[in-house]
Scaffold this motif. Structure first.
Motif, PDB file in Angstrom:
ATOM      1  N   GLY A   1     -30.622  29.519 -34.769  1.00 12.61           N
ATOM      2  CA  GLY A   1     -29.956  28.249 -34.512  1.00 12.61           C
ATOM      3  C   GLY A   1     -29.636  28.032 -33.050  1.00 12.61           C
ATOM      4  O   GLY A   1     -28.865  27.132 -32.708  1.00 12.61           O
ATOM      5  N   ALA A   2     -30.225  28.846 -32.168  1.00  5.31           N
ATOM      6  CA  ALA A   2     -29.951  28.736 -30.737  1.00  5.31           C
ATOM      7  C   ALA A   2     -30.706  27.541 -30.140  1.00  5.31           C
ATOM      8  O   ALA A   2     -31.716  27.077 -30.685  1.00  5.31           O
ATOM      9  CB  ALA A   2     -30.354  30.015 -30.018  1.00  5.31           C
ATOM     10  N   ARG A   3     -30.215  27.068 -29.016  1.00  7.79           N
ATOM     11  CA  ARG A   3     -30.785  25.890 -28.352  1.00  7.79           C
ATOM     12  C   ARG A   3     -31.865  26.298 -27.348  1.00  7.79           C
ATOM     13  O   ARG A   3     -31.718  27.286 -26.623  1.00  7.79           O
ATOM     14  CB  ARG A   3     -29.664  25.143 -27.639  1.00  7.79           C
ATOM     15  CG  ARG A   3     -30.114  23.932 -26.830  1.00  7.79           C
ATOM     16  CD  ARG A   3     -28.931  23.364 -26.074  1.00  7.79           C
ATOM     17  NE  ARG A   3     -29.353  22.481 -24.997  1.00  7.79           N
ATOM     18  CZ  ARG A   3     -28.610  22.190 -23.946  1.00  7.79           C
ATOM     19  NH1 ARG A   3     -27.410  22.736 -23.833  1.00  7.79           N
ATOM     20  NH2 ARG A   3     -29.053  21.371 -23.018  1.00  7.79           N
ATOM     21  N   ASP A   4     -32.935  25.549 -27.312  1.00  5.80           N
ATOM     22  CA  ASP A   4     -34.039  25.794 -26.391  1.00  5.80           C
ATOM     23  C   ASP A   4     -33.644  25.361 -24.981  1.00  5.80           C
ATOM     24  O   ASP A   4     -33.473  24.176 -24.700  1.00  5.80           O
ATOM     25  CB  ASP A   4     -35.266  25.003 -26.867  1.00  5.80           C
ATOM     26  CG  ASP A   4     -36.473  25.143 -25.948  1.00  5.80           C
ATOM     27  OD1 ASP A   4     -36.383  25.865 -24.936  1.00  5.80           O
ATOM     28  OD2 ASP A   4     -37.511  24.519 -26.257  1.00  5.80           O
TER      29      ASP A   4
ATOM     30  N   VAL B   1     -38.302  22.173 -11.491  1.00  7.70           N
ATOM     31  CA  VAL B   1     -37.956  22.959 -12.674  1.00  7.70           C
ATOM     32  C   VAL B   1     -37.854  22.008 -13.851  1.00  7.70           C
ATOM     33  O   VAL B   1     -37.201  20.970 -13.761  1.00  7.70           O
ATOM     34  CB  VAL B   1     -36.614  23.706 -12.501  1.00  7.70           C
ATOM     35  CG1 VAL B   1     -36.325  24.562 -13.736  1.00  7.70           C
ATOM     36  CG2 VAL B   1     -36.633  24.575 -11.252  1.00  7.70           C
ATOM     37  N   VAL B   2     -38.521  22.349 -14.940  1.00  8.98           N
ATOM     38  CA  VAL B   2     -38.520  21.503 -16.135  1.00  8.98           C
ATOM     39  C   VAL B   2     -37.957  22.308 -17.299  1.00  8.98           C
ATOM     40  O   VAL B   2     -38.387  23.442 -17.549  1.00  8.98           O
ATOM     41  CB  VAL B   2     -39.937  21.004 -16.476  1.00  8.98           C
ATOM     42  CG1 VAL B   2     -39.882  20.048 -17.672  1.00  8.98           C
ATOM     43  CG2 VAL B   2     -40.577  20.322 -15.281  1.00  8.98           C
ATOM     44  N   SER B   3     -36.982  21.723 -18.006  1.00  9.29           N
ATOM     45  CA  SER B   3     -36.374  22.390 -19.145  1.00  9.29           C
ATOM     46  C   SER B   3     -36.060  21.371 -20.240  1.00  9.29           C
ATOM     47  O   SER B   3     -35.505  20.308 -19.935  1.00  9.29           O
ATOM     48  CB  SER B   3     -35.081  23.099 -18.720  1.00  9.29           C
ATOM     49  OG  SER B   3     -34.488  23.779 -19.800  1.00  9.29           O
ATOM     50  N   PRO B   4     -36.455  21.671 -21.486  1.00 10.47           N
ATOM     51  CA  PRO B   4     -37.220  22.813 -21.964  1.00 10.47           C
ATOM     52  C   PRO B   4     -38.651  22.825 -21.414  1.00 10.47           C
ATOM     53  O   PRO B   4     -39.185  21.778 -21.042  1.00 10.47           O
ATOM     54  CB  PRO B   4     -37.236  22.637 -23.487  1.00 10.47           C
ATOM     55  CG  PRO B   4     -36.102  21.703 -23.785  1.00 10.47           C
ATOM     56  CD  PRO B   4     -36.016  20.795 -22.602  1.00 10.47           C
ATOM     57  N   ALA B   5     -39.252  23.999 -21.398  1.00  7.53           N
ATOM     58  CA  ALA B   5     -40.614  24.128 -20.876  1.00  7.53           C
ATOM     59  C   ALA B   5     -41.596  23.407 -21.792  1.00  7.53           C
ATOM     60  O   ALA B   5     -41.610  23.665 -23.000  1.00  7.53           O
ATOM     61  CB  ALA B   5     -40.990  25.604 -20.775  1.00  7.53           C
ATOM     62  N   PRO B   6     -42.425  22.487 -21.261  1.00  4.86           N
ATOM     63  CA  PRO B   6     -43.425  21.807 -22.089  1.00  4.86           C
ATOM     64  C   PRO B   6     -44.399  22.819 -22.688  1.00  4.86           C
ATOM     65  O   PRO B   6     -44.878  23.727 -22.001  1.00  4.86           O
ATOM     66  CB  PRO B   6     -44.137  20.872 -21.098  1.00  4.86           C
ATOM     67  CG  PRO B   6     -43.182  20.733 -19.952  1.00  4.86           C
ATOM     68  CD  PRO B   6     -42.451  22.026 -19.865  1.00  4.86           C
ATOM     69  N   ARG B   7     -44.688  22.665 -23.971  1.00 10.11           N
ATOM     70  CA  ARG B   7     -45.484  23.673 -24.669  1.00 10.11           C
ATOM     71  C   ARG B   7     -46.906  23.791 -24.130  1.00 10.11           C
ATOM     72  O   ARG B   7     -47.461  24.904 -24.077  1.00 10.11           O
ATOM     73  CB  ARG B   7     -45.502  23.384 -26.173  1.00 10.11           C
ATOM     74  CG  ARG B   7     -44.123  23.516 -26.838  1.00 10.11           C
ATOM     75  CD  ARG B   7     -43.450  24.843 -26.473  1.00 10.11           C
ATOM     76  NE  ARG B   7     -42.237  25.089 -27.218  1.00 10.11           N
ATOM     77  CZ  ARG B   7     -41.010  25.037 -26.737  1.00 10.11           C
ATOM     78  NH1 ARG B   7     -40.840  24.708 -25.452  1.00 10.11           N
ATOM     79  NH2 ARG B   7     -39.974  25.309 -27.478  1.00 10.11           N
ATOM     80  N   GLN B   8     -47.522  22.711 -23.749  1.00 11.50           N
ATOM     81  CA  GLN B   8     -48.885  22.804 -23.230  1.00 11.50           C
ATOM     82  C   GLN B   8     -48.915  23.587 -21.917  1.00 11.50           C
ATOM     83  O   GLN B   8     -49.811  24.391 -21.680  1.00 11.50           O
ATOM     84  CB  GLN B   8     -49.485  21.405 -23.033  1.00 11.50           C
ATOM     85  CG  GLN B   8     -49.881  20.720 -24.336  1.00 11.50           C
ATOM     86  CD  GLN B   8     -50.856  21.550 -25.152  1.00 11.50           C
ATOM     87  OE1 GLN B   8     -50.544  22.000 -26.252  1.00 11.50           O
ATOM     88  NE2 GLN B   8     -52.044  21.764 -24.599  1.00 11.50           N
TER      89      GLN B   8
ATOM     90  N   SER C   1     -21.018  29.767 -23.490  1.00 13.11           N
ATOM     91  CA  SER C   1     -22.445  29.864 -23.794  1.00 13.11           C
ATOM     92  C   SER C   1     -23.034  31.163 -23.255  1.00 13.11           C
ATOM     93  O   SER C   1     -22.650  31.649 -22.191  1.00 13.11           O
ATOM     94  CB  SER C   1     -23.203  28.670 -23.220  1.00 13.11           C
ATOM     95  OG  SER C   1     -23.058  28.600 -21.821  1.00 13.11           O
ATOM     96  N   LEU C   2     -23.964  31.707 -24.014  1.00 15.59           N
ATOM     97  CA  LEU C   2     -24.684  32.920 -23.653  1.00 15.59           C
ATOM     98  C   LEU C   2     -26.170  32.628 -23.743  1.00 15.59           C
ATOM     99  O   LEU C   2     -26.646  32.108 -24.750  1.00 15.59           O
ATOM    100  CB  LEU C   2     -24.334  34.072 -24.606  1.00 15.59           C
ATOM    101  CG  LEU C   2     -22.869  34.488 -24.711  1.00 15.59           C
ATOM    102  CD1 LEU C   2     -22.694  35.537 -25.807  1.00 15.59           C
ATOM    103  CD2 LEU C   2     -22.377  35.029 -23.379  1.00 15.59           C
ATOM    104  N   ASP C   3     -26.909  32.961 -22.700  1.00 15.12           N
ATOM    105  CA  ASP C   3     -28.348  32.734 -22.681  1.00 15.12           C
ATOM    106  C   ASP C   3     -29.087  34.063 -22.831  1.00 15.12           C
ATOM    107  O   ASP C   3     -28.728  35.057 -22.190  1.00 15.12           O
ATOM    108  CB  ASP C   3     -28.784  32.066 -21.378  1.00 15.12           C
ATOM    109  CG  ASP C   3     -28.338  30.607 -21.288  1.00 15.12           C
ATOM    110  OD1 ASP C   3     -27.772  30.103 -22.284  1.00 15.12           O
ATOM    111  OD2 ASP C   3     -28.543  29.989 -20.235  1.00 15.12           O
TER     112      ASP C   3
END
Length: 368
Positions: free
Chosen positions: A56-59, A20-27, A86-88
């Protein structure tokens, strides 16, 4: 960017997820987007980044690499209304459903995998909303501990092209209204650059002012609520990037804007994002004309669906959408919660509605 891995080989052997990778790579995100037949504009990186910039939320988006070689991408933003709280959200209001992307399309097993993983999140509540075309897969894959609420939406099937939609799905009354609008001397503009956004937003405020006169709310209060509910920054952020393929439509009569519509097109989905028309000019049927042009536009782009969105239980609005050939479907709002945030939000919304109704009664205006 951080890669999250299983802690032990024994755990990894039981998990369908390799990484699992976070944040998700854009490519990687763009690659999955291109292979998912149900992808909509709400799931594009450009839309996600616009939502993050405005709120202003975090990725905290997530890329799942599965052991069978598939990839899943979950758009996810994190807000902290209070420290250590925190709320996602797949996408926060008013940015629509972010949903889940998957190589070859979403499966119930994908939903189970991702929502089960979100159960281990530090967020007190995680919300993921799925579009109507994958709603049944989300319901089928709902894991223990997650909840799903159906959201009624109206969707027009564009199969067969515009000639078929016009002749077979538009109600005769809607075709008549369009023809009246075409004879009413309206000027229609269609823009893809964001040039019409200021005029569209002024139309929205005028639309709000009309309803303020009927609701009994003080004009400054209603105006402030309108700007908070639909900030100008939202429209500016979404209509500028060319990758979002936004179309802003404005109908004017004798130089005065009387109806406006913002649509987005991506893949099989055309989205009627926001639409306003002034009651004072309803005899012109400008809203019918704009919807007709936008639907024809979507057909020309090869879209399968024209999503007219939720109607909030307003019977007149639902009847209008159904006159255009749209039929009721449902999206699903899925939640994984450590505390009952959804229940608290519903209580807050009921309190706000009661306060507005009480103020109306005090002013002696029932809105009739």
């Amino acid at each position: 960017m951080c890669a999250l891995r299983e802690d032990s080989r024994s755990q990894a052997s039981r998990s369908p997820v390799a990484e699992v990778v976070s944040p998700a790579p854009r490519q990687e995100w763009l690659a999955v987007l291109a292979t998912d037949p149900g992808a909509s504009v709400f799931q594009t990186p450009s839309w996600f980044e616009a939502a993050a910039a405005v709120t202003g939320a975090r990725d905290v988006s997530r890329l799942y690499l599965t052991r069978d070689g598939r990839r899943l991408v979950l758009p996810l933003l994190r807000r902290r209304p209070l420290p250590a709280f925190s709320l996602d959200d797949g996408l926060p209001h008013p940015f629509g459903p972010g949903g889940l992307l998957a190589t070859g399309g979403v499966r119930p097993s994908d939903v189970q995998l991702v929502l089960s993983d979100l159960g281990r999140s530090p967020a007190l509540s995680t919300r993921v909303t799925a579009m109507f075309d994958v709603a049944e897969k989300f319901e089928a894959g709902l894991p223990v501990g997650a909840t799903a609420t159906r959201l009624r939406v109206h969707v027009l099937d564009l199969e067969g092209g515009f000639a078929t939609v016009w002749a077979q799905r538009f109600h005769p009354s809607a075709r008549k209204a369009v023809r009246r609008a075409e004879r009413a001397g309206l000027t229609v503009e269609r823009d893809t650059t964001g040039r019409l956004v200021p005029a569209f937003y002024e139309l929205y405020l005028a639309w709000t002012a009309e309803r303020t006169n009927r609701s009994g709310l003080p004009v400054p209060v209603a105006s402030a609520l309108a700007r908070r509910r639909q900030p100008l920054a939202v429209f500016e952020a979404l209509t500028g990037p060319p990758l979002l393929d936004c179309r802003t439509w404005l109908a004017s009569h004798e130089g005065t804007p009387v109806a406006g519509l913002v649509t987005f097109v991506h893949g099989a989905h055309a989205i009627s994002f926001r639409s306003y028309s002034l009651r004072e000019h309803r005899a012109l049927n400008a809203s019918h004309l704009l919807k007709r042009l936008a639907i024809e536009d979507a057909c020309a782009d090869g879209c399968r669906w024209f999503n007219l969105g939720m109607s909030g239980g307003v019977s007149g609005l639902e009847a209008f959408k159904e006159s255009l050939g749209a039929t009721p479907r449902w999206a699903v709002d899925c939640r994984v919660e450590r505390v009952p945030v959804q229940r608290l939000q519903r209580g807050r919304d009921r309190a706000a509605s009661s306060a507005a109704a009480a103020l109306t009664r005090l002013r002696g205006d029932t809105g009739d």
